[in-house]
Design a protein around this motif. Structure first.
Motif, PDB file in Angstrom:
ATOM      1  N   VAL A 131      13.139-101.782  48.940  1.00 32.70           N
ATOM      2  CA  VAL A 131      13.556-103.163  49.171  1.00 32.70           C
ATOM      3  C   VAL A 131      12.513-103.843  50.061  1.00 32.70           C
ATOM      4  CG1 VAL A 131      15.412-104.651  50.001  1.00 32.70           C
ATOM      5  CG2 VAL A 131      15.951-102.385  49.061  1.00 32.70           C
ATOM      6  N   THR A 184      17.275 -93.525  49.407  1.00 34.52           N
ATOM      7  CA  THR A 184      17.792 -92.745  48.285  1.00 34.52           C
ATOM      8  C   THR A 184      19.190 -92.260  48.636  1.00 34.52           C
ATOM      9  OG1 THR A 184      17.510 -90.874  46.801  1.00 34.52           O
ATOM     10  CG2 THR A 184      16.702 -90.583  49.035  1.00 34.52           C
ATOM     11  N   ARG A 225      15.365 -96.595  46.042  1.00 35.52           N
ATOM     12  CA  ARG A 225      15.183 -98.052  46.025  1.00 35.52           C
ATOM     13  C   ARG A 225      14.114 -98.429  47.040  1.00 35.52           C
ATOM     14  NH1 ARG A 225      19.247-101.898  46.961  1.00 35.52           N
ATOM     15  NH2 ARG A 225      19.817-100.762  48.848  1.00 35.52           N
TER      16      ARG A 225
END
Ligand SMILES: NC(=O)c1ccc[n+]([C@@H]2O[C@H](COP(=O)([O-])OP(=O)(O)OC[C@H]3O[C@@H](n4cnc5c(N)ncnc54)[C@H](O)[C@@H]3O)[C@@H](O)[C@H]2O)c1
Length: 358
Positions: A272, A256, A270
């Motif tokens: 990933v 973040t 996010r």
């Protein structure tokens, strides 16, 4: 049994935000029935704003109100301990802003008082209720993230002399600490929430931004019990304020980069994934997950549920103790230039506090 809890809010700085974002968003759960502040003008303007008639300058008058279920303490840190003890003695539930108190000995005193009271204490840590933080925890708890490897955490905020016009913020006695105790406390708590307890740390602190007693810069190297390594960096002198956190797990990097802080409504988090298969599992886990409301609204909602259902509060004195254990170790490390293993035990020189040591 579900019932509406009657709340008295004490201290109308951030306390006003508790009303706006924590109680007004939960009107079926809470009634703000009384307000308390030493500042008469503020007390009356908030009374008018929120339609509250019972306005008191004397905290003990609030404690003595039989119909009040919950006292929400939002005064400066140096005042919390006595207020919490008085409220517990009167059998009240207490919600209290961070940092709760300034020594592990004081937390242990509160734990003892809580064990003898019909009330209980919930420290405020509303960053845990950030949407992204909730999703991150959901992914981790579902076993999808894999082995935690490293984390970085930056609390780079900006505070100038106007912030310190409130004198308590400058001093060890008023604020109990600087950027570690009052600002980075949220991000560090998020780190414990997502990665678990701390095994050891090495910390440096400095006062470099403003002319104040307490520290306004800190850097800490942390080893977690899970084996992951973390670095936290905090300052109140960042020209562009931001809060950034990056957690590298075997299967996913969680990141973040929130400006100015983790509570920003649009704070982007996010996830990933290491590959498409893991990405699909994470997407599926998140598709079925509805986080609680963000910030104070979520924490107060869970508090209400726990009180009504007589289950453990969403945050407890144990959580506040963990934050204080970390801070105590960090101040000792900074003072002695040494690595420190946690937990800090009662025979430690800083168990009773560190505020006179700097
Ligand atoms: N959770 C968060 O994000 C967050 C944000 C800001 C502040 N805080 C915490 O909230 C607490 C208050 O901070 P603030 O920024 O609102 O401070 P503030 O100085 O703006 O407001 C505190 C209020 O408490 C009143 N007060 C002081 N002593 C009192 C007493 N004995 N009885 C009644 N009223 C009293 C003051 O008059 C003042 O209006 C601190 O512990 C701070 O660290 C938390």
């Amino acid at each position: 049994m579900t019932r509406k809890l009657k709340v008295a809010v004490v201290g109308l700085g951030i306390g006003r935000n508790h009303i706006l974002n924590g109680y007004r968003t939960n009107t079926e759960r809470f009634e703000v029935a009384a307000l308390c502040d030493l500042d008469t003008d503020l007390l009356h303007s908030c009374g008018k704003e929120f339609g509250v008639e019972r306005l008191e300058k004397d905290y003990l008058e609030i404690v003595g109100m039989d119909d009040i279920d919950v006292i929400d303490v939002c005064t400066p840190p140096g005042t919390h301990r006595k207020m919490i003890l008085a409220a517990l003695h009167a059998g009240k539930y207490v919600i209290c802003e961070k940092p709760l108190v300034g020594a592990l000995a004081e937390i242990d005193e509160l734990l003892d008082a809580e064990s003898r009271s019909s009330g209980r204490v919930m420290p405020i840590m509303q960053y845990r209720y950030n949407d992204g933080a909730q999703k991150a925890r959901h992914i981790i708890n579902a076993g999808l993230a894999g082995k935690p490897l490293v984390a970085t955490c930056e609390v780079h905020w900006l505070r100038d002399e106007t912030y310190y016009e409130k004198d308590w913020r400058k001093s060890w006695s008023g604020a109990l600490g600087g950027v570690l105790m009052n600002h980075a406390i949220h991000a560090n708590d998020l780190m414990f929430y997502l990665l678990g307890p701390v095994r050891s740390l090495f910390a440096r602190t400095a006062t470099r931004v403003n002319k104040i007693e307490v520290e306004d810069c800190a850097s800490i190297s942390v080893e977690l019990e899970c084996g992951a390594l973390a670095t936290t960096s905090a300052t109140l002198g960042s020209v562009e304020p931001l809060s950034r956190m990056r957690l590298c797990f075997e299967n996913v990097t969680i990141e973040t980069d929130s400006r100015p802080d983790f509570t920003a409504a649009d704070a982007p988090w996010r996830f990933v994934a290491a590959n498409d298969a893991i990405g699909r599992k994470i997407d599926a886990a998140l598709a079925d997950f509805t986080p609680p409301p963000s910030g104070f609204a979520g924490q107060m909602q869970d508090f209400h549920k726990a009180v009504c259902e007589k289950t453990p509060l969403p945050l407890t004195l144990g959580d506040a103790r963990q934050s204080l254990d970390f801070a105590t170790a960090a101040y000792w490390s900074a003072k002695t230039y040494s690595a420190v293993a946690l937990p800090i035990l009662p025979d430690h020189p800083f168990y009773n506090g560190w505020q006179n040591a700097f």
